[in-house]
Every structure is written in structure tokens, then in C-alpha cells.
Design an enzyme around this catalytic site. Structure first.
Site, PDB file in Angstrom:
ATOM      1  CB  ILE A  59      -0.939   0.017   1.224  1.00 21.51           C
ATOM      2  CG1 ILE A  59      -1.900  -1.172   1.178  1.00 21.51           C
ATOM      3  CG2 ILE A  59      -1.722   1.325   1.280  1.00 21.51           C
ATOM      4  CD1 ILE A  59      -2.769  -1.319   2.416  1.00 21.51           C
ATOM      5  N   GLY A  92       6.823   4.268   4.381  1.00 19.29           N
ATOM      6  CA  GLY A  92       7.142   5.498   5.097  1.00 19.29           C
ATOM      7  C   GLY A  92       8.329   5.310   6.016  1.00 19.29           C
ATOM      8  CG  MET A 101       7.290   5.373  12.053  1.00 26.46           C
ATOM      9  SD  MET A 101       8.610   5.036  13.229  1.00 26.46           S
ATOM     10  CE  MET A 101       7.860   3.777  14.239  1.00 26.46           C
ATOM     11  CB  VAL A 121       1.376   0.111   5.026  1.00 28.96           C
ATOM     12  CG1 VAL A 121      -0.038  -0.382   5.328  1.00 28.96           C
ATOM     13  CG2 VAL A 121       1.865   0.990   6.168  1.00 28.96           C
ATOM     14  CE  LYS A 167       2.566   1.822  10.435  1.00 30.58           C
ATOM     15  NZ  LYS A 167       2.600   3.000  11.343  1.00 30.58           N
ATOM     16  CG  ASP A 182       3.424  12.804  14.648  1.00 30.78           C
ATOM     17  OD1 ASP A 182       3.643  14.012  14.403  1.00 30.78           O
ATOM     18  OD2 ASP A 182       3.823  11.878  13.924  1.00 30.78           O
TER      19      ASP A 182
END
Length: 428
Positions: A18, A21, A23, A26, A41, A140
Site C-alpha cells: 500500500i 514510510g 516507520m 504497509v 505495517k 503527532d
């Protein structure tokens, strides 16, 4: 580092990528036991194995599973599972098909209607209020961490740097300047202790961007950004969008007040202000003095037994609205959580175009929408010039506890009477 898409992660089938990023990656997955699509993730292996920051990265990664997994709210992305598969660390979460982030709507050429923005920020404020009452501060909040679904609902995600403010918590997430500087509160930039009001500051910044397409503290470099957030007031929103009502400016200023004591204390406080702002956009009512409203309401059967002080509380927490003949008040299929009391005039209840009944002074409608937040099952239209007291479920929670209890008793009695009458009519 994962260069190819794995076939499985734990018990979950992997169907495709998907996004990617900072982190992790995904993937679109499938849960064979629950028979549903999921988002998976996966932590970046190079970050996990970094000798200097690997341990901190791993803690942040699984912090999302721990904190968000504690939360069950319709406007927070659900976490279903977390685990490891060989060298892969993964988190399994709710999959939002066709969702897009609010970042897409923070551009001057792609702004949402004002009413839509109020609704979005209202839902975010209530979701954050829920999280904060569980002791969790997101830290955040920004447009890219808030999804808007195809059916126009919202979902807050990415709790990777969230902090648990509980006395019995053993969590040791760093409380320094961590997050996205453009959306940080003054206390975050000063590396002070963060609270629920820090998230509300960030949400205020998001609100400004959604309404104007600009950042309230725009700066070309980090040091100038910090200086503006700490010391300067942002430009007025109406300077960018003249049709914005002044009440939204006031709400924004309160949300981003540099002094934490001047901000909204909880998300529910911000949501209440937004609810009143939304009501003001629905059109100004004729000027009726507060004293006239009080005496009109006091004589209604609904308020018999209410002390004067509690009637005043209800009035201040509600919206007085006037409608002309044939003007629609509720449209079948709409979704809201308001309850109406007819102060004067009458309304027609119609379903599928057919007239069901006429309600007059002292009658109520909208009980199920208020109680269960379900779609409206009928259309309500003013039969003549009609005055209503519109009561929002969020705002009413701000009155005193005694007043809330008394209101709820009468509300439930009214709803039971309505259901009994309907049942008798159907039986006949």
C-alpha cells in the site's frame, strides 16, 4: 530490508504493498480466520538493526500496537494484532479501503466546505477526548495521520510516538521534542511535559490548514518556525477566506493559545465549541431575548419540575432556531445527534413522501438520532412559522450532573411514550 513482497506474515496472507514510510512498509493483507482485509505495517529491518537507534525504533514501532490497541473508538484506526515472523516485526490494523489523508485537503485549490471541516475537527476532538481519558496523548496529530474514508468518516492513526500518562504505567517513551515540528505545541518545542492540550493545539493547526490551505506558522526554516510558534500570533483566517465566521477564528485562537491555561482543557470542550459554531452556520434566527426564551421554555411540559437554574443551563447549552412554513428541519437519511423540542408552531413528519403525523408545541422529535446517532428515518418540515430548541448530545454533557440526570429521565420518558403510542397505532 524487505525488497520483495512476502507471501505471508504470521497467519496473514499478503496481497500487495500500500505504502512505504519512515516507520515501515504497509501491505494489504487478508485475515483468513476473520475473513477480512487488513493493513499490515512491517518495520524496516535496516532501522531495527541500526546499532545506535535500533532499540528506540523497535520501541516506537510496537508502541503503536500497545497504545492504539488500548483504544476502541469509531474514529481511531483499530489495531488487531502484532507479532514477529522470522526477522520481520509487524502490526495488523484496520484496512480503510479508498481512504485518503487530510493532507490532500490542506491545499488552497482543494479546500472542503466549511461545514465539512467543522464536522471533521469535531470528530477528531471527540476521538482525542476519548484517548486522553484513557491516559493516552497522541503527540503527532497532523493531516497525514488522519484518514478520511469514502463515506466521509474520519480515522486517526499512527500512535507510534504516543505517550501514556498514567501513574501505574511503566512506559518510558521519550518526552522530548519528538514528532512533527510544524504541528508541535509550544510545550513540545520547549521539551516540557505534554498533556491532552498539546494534541488540541496540533488539531487547531490542522483546522487552520483545512480552512485556509495555509499553515498558521509558516516559516522557511526550523528556527523561524520555532520562534513563530513560541512568540507570534498567526494571521487571521478571514484574511485568506473572507466568508469564514468570526466564531471559528475565536475557536482556533483558543485551541492554539500559547498559554496552556487559556486553551480548551479537553477535546470535549473543543467539540462543544465547534457544535455551537456549526449551529450558527445553519442560518441566524430572529432575535429573541434570553428572558423570552426562558419563559417560553419554562411553560413546556418537558421542563415541568426543572428548577429555573437548570432550565437556564439547558438554554445556554442549546440552540434556538426559527423556521418558516414548509422549511425542512430534518431530512430522511441524514445523520446527526440532535434532539428537538417544539417551543412554538408545528411540524409535519413524513416518511417516503407520505405524511405520518403532525407535532405541535411541547412535542419532541429526533430522539433516536440523539440517543443512537442513527440515520434519520423521516423528514420533518415546518407546517407554519415554528420555533425549536435544538439540543446536541455533546453540548448537553457540559451541564451540571443533576441537570443531566433530570434531562435524561424526561428524555427517556418522552421516548418511551412515543414508542408506546406508535405501537398502539400499529396494533389498531
Amino acid at each position: 530490508m524487505i525488497n520483495t513482497i512476502p507471501d505471508k506474515l504470521g497467519k496473514y496472507e499478503v496481497r500487495g504493498q500500500i505504502s512505504r514510510g519512515s516507520m515501515g512498509i504497509v501491505y494489504l493483507g487478508h485475515d483468513p480466520y476473520a475473513d477480512r482485509p487488513v493493513a499490515i505495517k512491517v518495520a524496516l529491518s535496516e532501522s531495527l538493526n541500526d546499532p545506535h537507534s535500533g532499540e528506540r525504533y523497535r520501541k516506537m514501532f510496537f508502541n503503536e500496537a500497545h497504545t492504539a490497541g488500548m483504544l476502541k473508538h469509531p474514529n481511531i484506526i483499530s489495531i488487531f494484532d502484532a507479532g514477529t515472523d522470522d526477522d520481520n516485526c509487524y502490526i495488523v490494523m484496520e484496512f480503510i479501503d479508498g481512504g485518503q489523508t487530510l493532507k490532500d485537503f490542506c491545499r488552497v485549490d482543494n479546500l472542503l466546505p466549511v461545514e465539512r471541516v467543522i464536522e471533521i475537527v469535531f470528530k477528531c476532538a471527540k476521538a482525542l477526548d476519548y484517548a486522553h481519558r484513557q491516559g493516552i496523548v497522541h503527540r503527532d496529530i497532523k493531516p497525514s495521520n488522519i484518514l478520511i474514508t469514502p463515506d466521509q468518516d474520519i480515522k486517526i492513526g499512527d500512535f507510534s510516538i504516543a505517550h501514556i500518562n498514567k501513574a501505574d504505567s511503566t512506559e518510558t517513551m521519550p518526552l522530548g521534542m519528538i514528532g512533527s515540528p510544524r504541528y508541535m505545541s509550544p510545550e513540545q518545542l520547549r521539551e516540557d511535559f505534554v498533556t491532552s492540550q498539546s494534541d488540541l493545539f496540533s488539531l487547531g493547526v490542522v483546522m487552520y490548514e483545512l480552512l485556509t490551505g495555509r499553515h498558521p506558522f509558516y516559516a522557511e526554516n526550523f528556527s523561524r518556525l520555532v520562534s513563530k510558534i513560541l512568540n507570534e500570533e498567526p494571521p487571521a483566517m478571514r484574511g485568506y477566506r473572507t466568508e469564514l465566521p468570526g466564531v471559528l477564528e475565536d475557536i482556533f485562537r483558543k485551541a492554539v493559545a500559547k498559554d496552556i491555561n487559556e486553551r480548551h482543557r479537553m477535546g470535549l470542550d473543543l467539540a462543544s465549541d465547534l457544535s455551537r459554531a456549526f449551529d450558527s452556520l445553519e442560518g441566524p434566527s430572529e432575535e429573541v431575548s434570553s428572558q423570552e426564551q426562558f419563559y417560553s421554555v419554562k411553560n413546556l411540559e418537558f421542563f415541568l419540575g426543572f428548577p429555573d437554574v437548570e432550565i437556564w443551563e439547558i438554554l445556554r447549552a442549546s440552540t434556538w432556531q426559527d423556521y418558516g412554513m414548509d422549511e425542512e428541519i430534518i431530512v430522511e437519511g441524514d445523520l446527526d445527534d440532535c434532539f428537538y423540542i417544539i417551543v412554538g408552531g408545528s411540524v409535519a413528519v413524513k416518511k417516503g413522501g407520505s405524511s405520518i403525523r403532525v407535532l405541535g408545541k411541547g412535542d419532541c422529535f429526533g430522539e433516536m438520532g440523539y440517543l443512537a446517532k442513527t440515520k434519520r428515518t423521516a423528514t420533518i418540515t415546518a407546517e407554519e412559522k415554528t420555533s425549536l430548541l435544538k439540543i446536541n448530545s455533546t453540548v448537553i454533557s457540559q451541564v451540571s450532573m443533576n441537570c443531566q440526570v433530570r434531562f435524561l429521565k424526561v428524555f427517556l420518558r418522552t421516548m418511551i411514550h412515543r414508542l408506546s403510542t406508535t405501537t398502539e397505532r400499529l396494533s389498531a
